[in-house]
Each structure stands twice: as structure tokens, then as C-alpha cells.
Design a protein around this motif. Structure first.
Motif, PDB file in Angstrom:
ATOM      1  N   THR A  49       0.835  -1.194   0.000  1.00 32.03           N
ATOM      2  CA  THR A  49       0.000   0.000   0.000  1.00 32.03           C
ATOM      3  C   THR A  49       0.873   1.248   0.000  1.00 32.03           C
ATOM      4  N   SER A  50       0.583   2.149  -0.897  1.00 30.30           N
ATOM      5  CA  SER A  50       1.318   3.405  -1.005  1.00 30.30           C
ATOM      6  C   SER A  50       0.410   4.552  -0.569  1.00 30.30           C
ATOM      7  N   ILE A  51       0.973   5.490   0.181  1.00 29.48           N
ATOM      8  CA  ILE A  51       0.272   6.711   0.559  1.00 29.48           C
ATOM      9  C   ILE A  51       0.781   7.833  -0.350  1.00 29.48           C
ATOM     10  N   ILE A  52      -0.127   8.412  -1.118  1.00 32.47           N
ATOM     11  CA  ILE A  52       0.224   9.473  -2.063  1.00 32.47           C
ATOM     12  C   ILE A  52      -0.283  10.793  -1.496  1.00 32.47           C
ATOM     13  N   THR A  53       0.626  11.756  -1.358  1.00 30.39           N
ATOM     14  CA  THR A  53       0.273  13.062  -0.800  1.00 30.39           C
ATOM     15  C   THR A  53       0.357  14.117  -1.894  1.00 30.39           C
ATOM     16  N   VAL A  54      -0.718  14.872  -2.035  1.00 24.64           N
ATOM     17  CA  VAL A  54      -0.792  15.948  -3.028  1.00 24.64           C
ATOM     18  C   VAL A  54      -0.872  17.277  -2.285  1.00 24.64           C
ATOM     19  N   LYS A  55       0.030  18.193  -2.623  1.00 25.60           N
ATOM     20  CA  LYS A  55       0.021  19.523  -2.016  1.00 25.60           C
ATOM     21  C   LYS A  55      -0.273  20.568  -3.081  1.00 25.60           C
ATOM     22  N   GLY A  56      -0.928  21.644  -2.673  1.00 27.64           N
ATOM     23  CA  GLY A  56      -1.263  22.702  -3.620  1.00 27.64           C
ATOM     24  C   GLY A  56      -2.175  23.734  -3.008  1.00 27.64           C
ATOM     25  N   GLN A  57      -3.003  24.351  -3.827  1.00 25.09           N
ATOM     26  CA  GLN A  57      -3.924  25.392  -3.379  1.00 25.09           C
ATOM     27  C   GLN A  57      -5.345  25.056  -3.831  1.00 25.09           C
ATOM     28  N   ASN A  58      -6.307  25.344  -2.955  1.00 27.72           N
ATOM     29  CA  ASN A  58      -7.735  25.169  -3.258  1.00 27.72           C
ATOM     30  C   ASN A  58      -8.087  23.729  -3.655  1.00 27.72           C
ATOM     31  N   LEU A  59      -7.374  22.765  -3.084  1.00 32.09           N
ATOM     32  CA  LEU A  59      -7.606  21.362  -3.421  1.00 32.09           C
ATOM     33  C   LEU A  59      -8.986  20.889  -2.968  1.00 32.09           C
ATOM     34  N   ASN A  60      -9.567  21.587  -1.998  1.00 32.64           N
ATOM     35  CA  ASN A  60     -10.894  21.212  -1.518  1.00 32.64           C
ATOM     36  C   ASN A  60     -11.984  21.478  -2.549  1.00 32.64           C
ATOM     37  N   ALA A  61     -11.635  22.182  -3.627  1.00 36.43           N
ATOM     38  CA  ALA A  61     -12.589  22.391  -4.715  1.00 36.43           C
ATOM     39  C   ALA A  61     -12.771  21.121  -5.543  1.00 36.43           C
ATOM     40  N   GLY A  62     -11.873  20.140  -5.329  1.00 39.75           N
ATOM     41  CA  GLY A  62     -12.017  18.848  -6.000  1.00 39.75           C
ATOM     42  C   GLY A  62     -10.922  18.559  -6.999  1.00 39.75           C
TER      43      GLY A  62
END
Length: 280
Positions: A49-62
Motif C-alpha cells: 500500500t502506497s500513501i500518495i500526498t498531493v500539495k497545492g492550493q484550493n484542493l478542496n474544490a475537487g
């Protein structure tokens, strides 16, 4: 070791936002634009199992994450506007694409990751007539190989039989006990026919019903070249080959058969699968 891939000029990040809330005339307001600045994985290990982390801005918009090496991508709890985490099981090997888009399907991130494989996995099948060693091909049939290994690891194939034997065609097993009781299986998998592997003598493929995505635990070993099965009625997915014990396959293919329990071509004397173990 944490594996980090930085986004290179895919989107423009707002690096000097502030001051007035009003946008400069003729300048697009990017304050609420979804963007990705970094994507990282905690590990790239086959069938882990791999945990993939995405960072950025306004990611809660989808955002939508597509990772062709992954099975069942699941978003984890605790996501925020600047970070989202996903988990998945890595079932492919080699270089696979990773794509992230926003809710409108605009591209935010595109890259490839490499999932290494130390050696082709092998499974040793101990039968009542001898041992058969099967080499699996996760590069060509990732979902099918993972499914097969899940059954192997769970001990499902212990005391199952070859219930269908046709001397000029194939030998089929992995679904019935010696008293012809059909075992309860896991969910059916997606058909991976047309993967570049062919139903030739010594190859192993998944058995299925007339429905394409219906394979579960039953497999068959081709005793002659059956290349018509590559495409016939949608095709049958080859996922490996016999590397040792083809002589045992040939012993099985000539056992006397009869009709029993509503099934045709059942060996008169049971050909038992004692165990299956991953040995490489």
C-alpha cells in the motif's frame, strides 16, 4: 525514503497575492484556482500500500487522481485546501503514468513513476501427480496476477481440484473441492485480455463465464496452442506460463474423464491441488 516529484511549470502558482481584493483589469483572478505544487509517495513497492500526498492550493474544490499502477485509490480523512492524501495498492510494475485533473478535467499534474520488480513472481503448485511451477507476468496482467496471488496467499487453492480436463485443449481447476462443491470466491475482476500474452501451450489464463469481467479463482493451463482464445468472445486473459512441470501438465491432460455432478470432462480419479505457494 520519501519519494517526491515536483510539478514543473504545469500550472502558475500565485506567489505575490495580497493587497486589494479586486483584480487588476484584464487580469484573470486566480485566487481560487486549483493548483498542484508537489506530489509524493511514501513507498513504491510492488503489492504494497502506497500513501500518495498531493500539495497545492484550493484542493478542496475537487481533484481527480489517476494512477495506472494503483488498485482502488481511496482518499484519506483529514484532507484540507492545501493537502490531500490517498492510499492504494500498487499492482503494476515498470513506468506508469500519474495524472491529476480538477473538477472540470483540466490537467494539473502529469508525471510517471517507476515501480520496481526484483524478479518475476513464481508460484509452485503441488498436485497429486507432481509439482508445477508457474511464472506470473504482472507487467502485462497486473490485476489478474494480484488476484491470483491473493487466492494463493489466503490458502484458497488448498485441496481444490482440476475439475475439467480436455486432452487436446486445456486443464482447468481452482474452483471446486474433491466432492465437486464450488467454493466461495472473492469479487470478479476486470478482463485483461489483449495484453500481448497469448494462449499458447504452457500458458496459464483465467477461466470466466460468458460475461467478460467475471473471472474469480478458476484458471486453466493450455496444453496446446489455443491462440483463438486470445480474441474469441472477448478473449481470455493470459497472466503467466509454466516454467517447470510441463510434464506434469501432460500427465494430467490424459487422465480418464467422465460426466459427474452435472459437469463434463471431470477426471475419474481426482487430480488434487494440495497446495499453492509463492516461491519467488
Amino acid at each position: 525514503m520519501k519519494l517526491v516529484v515536483l510539478l514543473m511549470s504545469v500550472v502558475s502558482l500565485c506567489t505575490a497575492c495580497g493587497g486589494s481584493d479586486s483584480a487588476t483589469p484584464n487580469t484573470p483572478n486566480t485566487q481560487n484556482k486549483v493548483s498542484v505544487s508537489e506530489v509524493s509517495s511514501d513507498q513504491l513497492v510492488y503489492r504494497k500500500t502506497s500513501i500518495i500526498t498531493v500539495k497545492g492550493q484550493n484542493l478542496n474544490a475537487g481533484i481527480n487522481l489517476t494512477h495506472q499502477g494503483c488498485l482502488k485509490i481511496t482518499e484519506l480523512a483529514g484532507s484540507s485546501a492545501t493537502q490531500k492524501s490517498f492510499s492504494c495498492k500498487l499492482v503494476a510494475v515498470g513506468s506508469v503514468p500519474v495524472v491529476i485533473t480538477d473538477g472540470a478535467n483540466n490537467s494539473l499534474y502529469t508525471n510517471t513513476v517507476t515501480i520496481p520488480l526484483a524478479a518475476q513472481p513464481q508460484v509452485t503448485m503441488s498436485t497429486s501427480l507432481g509439482n508445477i511451477v508457474i511464472e506470473l507476468n504482472p507487467a502485462k496482467a497486473p490485476i489478474t496476477v494480484d488476484n491470483f496471488l491473493n487466492y494463493v496467499e489466503s490458502g484458497f487453492y488448498v485441496n481444490k481440484i482440476f475439475h475439467r480436463v480436455i486432452s487436446n485443449f486445456m486443464i482447468q481447476g481452482g474452483g471446486y473441492t474433491a466432492d465437486l462443491v464450488q467454493a466461495t470466491t472473492q469479487a470478479a475482476i476486470k478482463l485483461e485480455a489483449g495484453n500481448g500474452l497469448s494462449n499458447i501451450r504452457g500458458s496459464i489464463a483465467m477461466a470466466r463465464t460468458s460475461a467478460l469481467d467475471s473471472a474469480t479463482s478458476q484458471f486453466f493451463i493450455n496444453v496446446v496452442d489455443n491462440t483463438a482464445l486470445d480474441t474469441n468472445s472477448g478473449g481470455y486473459a493470459v497472466f503467466g506460463k509454466v516454467v517447470t512441470g510441463l510434464d506434469i501438465v501432460d500427465k494430467i491432460k490424459v487422465v480418464p474423464t467422465s460426466t459427474r455432478g452435472g459437469l463434463n470432462d471431470v477426471p475419474v480419479s481426482t487430480v488434487l491441488i494440495n497446495t499453492m505457494l509463492q516461491t519467488k
